[in-house]
Design a protein around this motif. Structure first.
Motif, PDB file in Angstrom:
ATOM      1  N   PRO A   9       0.816  -1.226   0.000  1.00 22.28           N
ATOM      2  CA  PRO A   9       0.000   0.000   0.000  1.00 22.28           C
ATOM      3  C   PRO A   9       0.846   1.271   0.000  1.00 22.28           C
ATOM      4  CG  PRO A   9      -0.765  -1.560   1.677  1.00 22.28           C
ATOM      5  CD  PRO A   9       0.555  -2.074   1.177  1.00 22.28           C
ATOM      6  N   GLY A  10       2.080   1.186   0.511  1.00 24.82           N
ATOM      7  CA  GLY A  10       2.960   2.344   0.518  1.00 24.82           C
ATOM      8  C   GLY A  10       3.271   2.841  -0.880  1.00 24.82           C
ATOM      9  N   LYS A  11       3.394   1.924  -1.838  1.00 25.31           N
ATOM     10  CA  LYS A  11       3.645   2.324  -3.218  1.00 25.31           C
ATOM     11  C   LYS A  11       2.453   3.109  -3.773  1.00 25.31           C
ATOM     12  CE  LYS A  11       6.732  -1.456  -4.620  1.00 25.31           C
ATOM     13  NZ  LYS A  11       6.946  -2.528  -5.622  1.00 25.31           N
ATOM     14  N   VAL A  12       1.252   2.669  -3.419  1.00 23.85           N
ATOM     15  CA  VAL A  12       0.053   3.346  -3.899  1.00 23.85           C
ATOM     16  C   VAL A  12      -0.029   4.749  -3.294  1.00 23.85           C
ATOM     17  CG1 VAL A  12      -2.458   3.242  -4.059  1.00 23.85           C
ATOM     18  CG2 VAL A  12      -1.120   1.138  -4.153  1.00 23.85           C
ATOM     19  N   ARG A  13       0.300   4.867  -2.008  1.00 24.04           N
ATOM     20  CA  ARG A  13       0.291   6.189  -1.379  1.00 24.04           C
ATOM     21  C   ARG A  13       1.297   7.117  -2.061  1.00 24.04           C
ATOM     22  NH1 ARG A  13      -0.334   3.034   3.349  1.00 24.04           N
ATOM     23  NH2 ARG A  13       1.915   3.098   3.776  1.00 24.04           N
ATOM     24  N   GLU A  14       2.480   6.579  -2.385  1.00 21.14           N
ATOM     25  CA  GLU A  14       3.477   7.382  -3.074  1.00 21.14           C
ATOM     26  C   GLU A  14       2.968   7.790  -4.449  1.00 21.14           C
ATOM     27  OE1 GLU A  14       8.283   7.369  -4.076  1.00 21.14           O
ATOM     28  OE2 GLU A  14       7.328   5.539  -3.355  1.00 21.14           O
ATOM     29  N   ALA A  15       2.297   6.875  -5.137  1.00 18.68           N
ATOM     30  CA  ALA A  15       1.761   7.179  -6.461  1.00 18.68           C
ATOM     31  C   ALA A  15       0.699   8.272  -6.392  1.00 18.68           C
ATOM     32  CB  ALA A  15       1.188   5.925  -7.104  1.00 18.68           C
TER      33      ALA A  15
END
Length: 211
Positions: A9-15
């Motif tokens: 989910p951290g990647k999605v937040r960064e995106a």
């Protein structure tokens, strides 16, 4: 809606920091092929994910590339971390005079349509198209070009320092600090994934408006 294919989910937040709210996580276990380069791995994953979701998808692949080790561990970074460990990678690099390295990330975007010529590479999977003429060809991949966006942050390998981050962060130094010594905001500000996302975010609005 753009589907970011990841279990993190951290990647999605960064995106979403770069792309806004029009991003949703897609947990899909695509085939990770063996390749010495990140592009073909991410491109194959994007093709599979698009066929699965039927919506625009974004897949990333990333790794640590050590110059003196001929790019090792590169695309095999996760496997090497799990089996060998980051301390051993440091020990290998420490025997070399040149400890320069780079974190690289390649984003692969697929929406089922073609792309105009641009500075960013487009993987048209010509080898798969050629293979499809034979009995073992995967016809599902034919006609699915993938646009690639690369982000790079350069640094050098050092003895492990810092309590934060994950993976190879403790042995990768950039501008005097290891990634593990940086705050989340500092790290995101220079991250290889962030740099790839910034390139994608500059291009994507024009694409999504045209759809």
């Amino acid at each position: 809606m753009l589907r970011y294919v990841t279990t993190n989910p951290g990647k999605v937040r960064e995106a979403t920091d770069y792309l806004g709210s029009d991003v949703a996580q897609l947990d899909f276990d695509y085939t990770e092929i063996q390749s010495p380069e990140l592009g073909p791995i991410a491109a194959r994953g994007a093709r599979e994910a698009y066929r699965h979701a039927g919506e625009p998808v974004l897949v990333d692949d990333a790794g640590l590339f050590v110059d003196s080790l001929e790019g090792f561990p590169g695309p095999y970074s996760s496997y090497v971390e799990e089996t060998v460990g980051i301390e051993r990678v440091y020990e290998l690099a420490a025997t070399e005079e040149d400890r320069r390295a780079a974190f690289r990330c390649t984003l692969a975007y697929c929406d089922g349509e073609g792309f105009d010529a641009s500075p960013d590479p487009v993987d048209r999977d010509d080898r798969t198209v050629a293979a499809a003429t034979g009995p073992d060809g995967d016809e599902g991949d034919v006609g699915l070009p993938v646009k690639l966006f690369e982000g790079i942050v350069r640094g050098r390998i050092v003895e492990p320092r810092g309590e934060g981050g994950f993976g190879y962060d403790p042995i990768f130094e950039h501008n005097g600090k290891t990634m593990a010594e940086m705050s989340t905001d500092e790290k995101n500000g220079i991250s290889h994934r962030g740099r790839a996302l910034a390139k994608f975010a500059e291009w994507y609005p024009e694409r999504s408006t045209a759809e």
